[in-house]
Design an enzyme around this catalytic site. Sequence first.
Site, short mmCIF file in Angstrom:
data_model
loop_
_atom_site.label_atom_id
_atom_site.label_comp_id
_atom_site.label_asym_id
_atom_site.label_seq_id
_atom_site.Cartn_x
_atom_site.Cartn_y
_atom_site.Cartn_z
N ASP A 4 11.73 34.16 25.38
CA ASP A 4 11.98 34.33 23.97
C ASP A 4 11.10 33.20 23.42
O ASP A 4 11.65 33.05 21.94
CB ASP A 4 12.95 34.44 22.82
CG ASP A 4 13.92 35.67 24.26
OD1 ASP A 4 14.27 36.25 24.77
OD2 ASP A 4 15.56 35.09 23.46
N GLU A 175 12.83 45.33 19.83
CA GLU A 175 13.61 43.68 19.54
C GLU A 175 12.12 42.97 19.42
O GLU A 175 11.07 43.34 20.02
CB GLU A 175 14.13 42.95 20.15
CG GLU A 175 13.87 43.05 22.32
CD GLU A 175 14.95 42.42 23.13
OE1 GLU A 175 16.49 42.80 22.20
OE2 GLU A 175 15.33 41.98 23.72
#
Length: 288
Positions: A4, A175
């Site tokens: 991420d 997401e």
Amino acid sequence: MLADPTIFKHNGMYYLYGTKNNPNIQGEGFLVYTSADLENWEGPAGAHDGFAFKKGDGYGDTGFWAPQIFEHNGKFYMAYTANEQIAIAVSNSPLGPFTNAGNSIPFNGKQIDPFVFFDGGKIYLYHVRLNEGNRIFVAEMEDDLSAIKPETLTECVHATKPWENTQNVPWTVTEGPTVFKNGSLYYLVYSANDFRNQDYAVGYATSSSPFGPWSKDNNSPFISKQLLNYPGTGHGDIFYGDGGDMYYVFHTHFSNIQVDPRKTAILPITLQGETLAVKPNAEIMWLH
């Protein structure tokens, strides 16, 4: 290296943050690495034992995921996930330590993956709510970044396209939102599928308003296993180089048979008219 990932540029230096994915480094929180050229990285260089934010510096006991760094009113801010909630910490340096008083953005459910976006004198929080799937929402924030304005909460996207749910699971996933504006058009870049799925990939949608409605691009996903011949490509952030070149930093699976520890990569991307795409003949840059 990091999952991420996000890269923040300040005074000619690139700062890399992300979800810690290295079991050999003790502690919980957000590590930070530095580079002057995007090729040679040093660190972890955070002010708190290598961490820019370490457990105990503010809100959160576990699940420190998906940070975003931004500068605002002469301070540096980190929006992040912990305990499946969103919090914001502040520092005088990109290296931290980022701290807060132990509060999260108020919400009764679960919310993750924050992206704070400034536009037209207003502040917006793009984020993911865990409600009948991972769905991306936006809301205007209070000026002090302490909360959202609930009456502005709007759903942006959820998984509806075949590429966004290749395993046909009931709990779909969109997401890792990143938002930017080009001219009068807003771009919402996001990832879809479960991150453990080899088909985890990156697409985008566009709108004439920060609230949508969002029109998903027909060329999505524009970053995928099919394009890169590498599995698990997604959940990153857009940043700009010295010459204004656009890049997307993201993670991939460790290999075709192993998800973790995930690898960190950079791809040059570009706008071809209003179409967002990987730059022609671009080579993937691996961060070590």
